[in-house]
Design a protein around this motif. Structure first.
Motif, PDB file in Angstrom:
ATOM      1  N   ASP A  81      -1.444   3.051  -7.192  1.00 28.97           N
ATOM      2  CA  ASP A  81      -2.609   2.235  -6.845  1.00 28.97           C
ATOM      3  C   ASP A  81      -2.250   0.817  -6.443  1.00 28.97           C
ATOM      4  N   MET A  82      -1.036   0.372  -6.781  1.00 26.71           N
ATOM      5  CA  MET A  82      -0.643  -1.014  -6.523  1.00 26.71           C
ATOM      6  C   MET A  82       0.875  -1.120  -6.476  1.00 26.71           C
ATOM      7  N   LEU A  83       1.360  -2.063  -5.643  1.00 23.43           N
ATOM      8  CA  LEU A  83       2.782  -2.369  -5.593  1.00 23.43           C
ATOM      9  C   LEU A  83       3.018  -3.724  -6.239  1.00 23.43           C
ATOM     10  N   GLN A  84       3.988  -3.796  -7.135  1.00 23.74           N
ATOM     11  CA  GLN A  84       4.371  -5.069  -7.760  1.00 23.74           C
ATOM     12  C   GLN A  84       5.741  -5.461  -7.220  1.00 23.74           C
ATOM     13  N   LEU A  85       5.795  -6.575  -6.518  1.00 25.13           N
ATOM     14  CA  LEU A  85       7.050  -7.044  -5.934  1.00 25.13           C
ATOM     15  C   LEU A  85       7.670  -8.061  -6.880  1.00 25.13           C
ATOM     16  N   HIS A  86       8.820  -7.713  -7.440  1.00 24.31           N
ATOM     17  CA  HIS A  86       9.377  -8.515  -8.531  1.00 24.31           C
ATOM     18  C   HIS A  86      10.728  -9.129  -8.177  1.00 24.31           C
ATOM     19  N   GLY A  87      11.014  -9.210  -6.872  1.00 25.31           N
ATOM     20  CA  GLY A  87      12.292  -9.778  -6.463  1.00 25.31           C
ATOM     21  C   GLY A  87      12.115 -11.133  -5.799  1.00 25.31           C
ATOM     22  N   LYS A  88      12.951 -11.367  -4.793  1.00 26.30           N
ATOM     23  CA  LYS A  88      12.910 -12.644  -4.074  1.00 26.30           C
ATOM     24  C   LYS A  88      12.151 -12.502  -2.752  1.00 26.30           C
ATOM     25  N   GLU A  89      11.171 -11.608  -2.718  1.00 19.39           N
ATOM     26  CA  GLU A  89      10.409 -11.393  -1.499  1.00 19.39           C
ATOM     27  C   GLU A  89       9.709 -12.689  -1.068  1.00 19.39           C
ATOM     28  N   SER A  90       9.799 -13.007   0.218  1.00 16.31           N
ATOM     29  CA  SER A  90       9.146 -14.210   0.757  1.00 16.31           C
ATOM     30  C   SER A  90       7.649 -13.952   0.914  1.00 16.31           C
ATOM     31  N   PRO A  91       6.840 -15.010   1.068  1.00 20.64           N
ATOM     32  CA  PRO A  91       5.415 -14.800   1.347  1.00 20.64           C
ATOM     33  C   PRO A  91       5.201 -13.918   2.577  1.00 20.64           C
ATOM     34  N   GLU A  92       6.076 -14.069   3.591  1.00 18.21           N
ATOM     35  CA  GLU A  92       5.956 -13.252   4.805  1.00 18.21           C
ATOM     36  C   GLU A  92       6.193 -11.773   4.490  1.00 18.21           C
ATOM     37  N   ARG A  93       7.162 -11.515   3.624  1.00 19.25           N
ATOM     38  CA  ARG A  93       7.458 -10.134   3.239  1.00 19.25           C
ATOM     39  C   ARG A  93       6.299  -9.539   2.432  1.00 19.25           C
ATOM     40  N   VAL A  94       5.717 -10.326   1.556  1.00 17.79           N
ATOM     41  CA  VAL A  94       4.571  -9.848   0.772  1.00 17.79           C
ATOM     42  C   VAL A  94       3.436  -9.436   1.707  1.00 17.79           C
ATOM     43  N   ALA A  95       3.132 -10.293   2.692  1.00 17.73           N
ATOM     44  CA  ALA A  95       2.066  -9.995   3.654  1.00 17.73           C
ATOM     45  C   ALA A  95       2.393  -8.740   4.460  1.00 17.73           C
ATOM     46  N   GLU A  96       3.667  -8.599   4.806  1.00 20.23           N
ATOM     47  CA  GLU A  96       4.117  -7.441   5.600  1.00 20.23           C
ATOM     48  C   GLU A  96       3.939  -6.141   4.807  1.00 20.23           C
ATOM     49  N   VAL A  97       4.362  -6.139   3.547  1.00 21.65           N
ATOM     50  CA  VAL A  97       4.240  -4.948   2.698  1.00 21.65           C
ATOM     51  C   VAL A  97       2.767  -4.579   2.513  1.00 21.65           C
ATOM     52  N   ARG A  98       1.962  -5.580   2.296  1.00 25.94           N
ATOM     53  CA  ARG A  98       0.520  -5.351   2.084  1.00 25.94           C
ATOM     54  C   ARG A  98      -0.103  -4.706   3.324  1.00 25.94           C
ATOM     55  N   ALA A  99       0.262  -5.221   4.496  1.00 29.59           N
ATOM     56  CA  ALA A  99      -0.302  -4.704   5.744  1.00 29.59           C
ATOM     57  C   ALA A  99       0.229  -3.306   6.054  1.00 29.59           C
ATOM     58  N   LYS A 100       1.504  -3.089   5.821  1.00 30.77           N
ATOM     59  CA  LYS A 100       2.140  -1.828   6.219  1.00 30.77           C
ATOM     60  C   LYS A 100       1.755  -0.655   5.333  1.00 30.77           C
ATOM     61  N   PHE A 101       1.644  -0.899   4.020  1.00 33.90           N
ATOM     62  CA  PHE A 101       1.466   0.224   3.096  1.00 33.90           C
ATOM     63  C   PHE A 101       0.029   0.400   2.602  1.00 33.90           C
TER      64      PHE A 101
END
Length: 214
Positions: A81-101
């Protein structure tokens, strides 16, 4: 009167812990996909476990700097139901993951002192939720689950653009104080309800939920 606090039990590895978390009233269950963690699950293990989660509990995948291919492999097999990003992901990467998945994304941000706080506002613009965690020591092999707290007064009364969850060294013994000092409406626990690294203790899970909601 009981507090309306949403609790996440993270790093679950067996059916007994899932049952204990569900019975005690947890809102989120976290499953770790990070090989260095004692709480790591294979995709096959996670697929079996998540099928035992009762309806209505949010199933969260904790990943660390995962590639698109790694996220695709997890999501192809495991109902989440949700992805938790717990590394050094940049704000751009967070937005990308949210949009893609197409799943809500929670971004973990480590806090040690005041200098770390601006990141929370930055990530709050791209994530669906924030996990405000204790910053790991420089030599730590794990980005979370280290049993460390931070000075909760740093975030007392602060708010961000999205819902947030307090993490880092929480236990059945200190969670009520942490909630009182920070005003958190959501809390996350992993090592604080274990009898050994990666081994959840159903009694401590129940005690944690009781203390958080008392």
């Amino acid at each position: 009167m009981a507090r309306d606090i949403r609790v996440k039990i993270c790093g679950l590895r067996d059916a007994a812990a899932i049952e204990a978390a569900a019975q005690a009233g947890a809102a989120y269950l976290g499953f770790v996909f990070f090989a260095k963690s004692p709480r790591h699950l294979s995709i096959a293990e996670a697929r079996t476990l998540t099928r035992q989660v009762p309806e209505g509990l949010a199933k969260v995948a904790l990943t660390v700097n995962a590639t698109d291919a790694e996220l695709e492999a997890i999501l192809a097999e495991v109902p989440l139901d949700m992805l938790q990003l717990h590394g050094k992901e940049s704000p751009e990467r967070v937005a990308e993951v949210r949009a893609k998945f197409g799943l809500p994304v929670m971004k973990a941000v480590g806090v040690a002192d005041e200098a770390d706080l601006p990141q929370l506002a930055e990530y709050g613009r791209v994530a669906d939720q924030l996990l405000v965690d204790a910053k790991p020591p420089k030599d730590a092999t794990l980005p979370g689950g280290n049993g460390l707290t931070f000075d909760w007064r740093l975030i007392a009364g602060r708010r961000w653009p999205v819902p947030w969850m307090l993490a880092g060294g929480l236990t059945p013994e200190n969670v009520a104080t942490a909630i009182q000092l920070t005003g958190a409406r959501q809390v996350d626990v992993s090592s604080g309800v274990e009898s050994a690294p990666g081994v959840k203790d159903p009694a401590r899970i129940a005690a944690f939920l009781k203390a958080a909601m008392a």
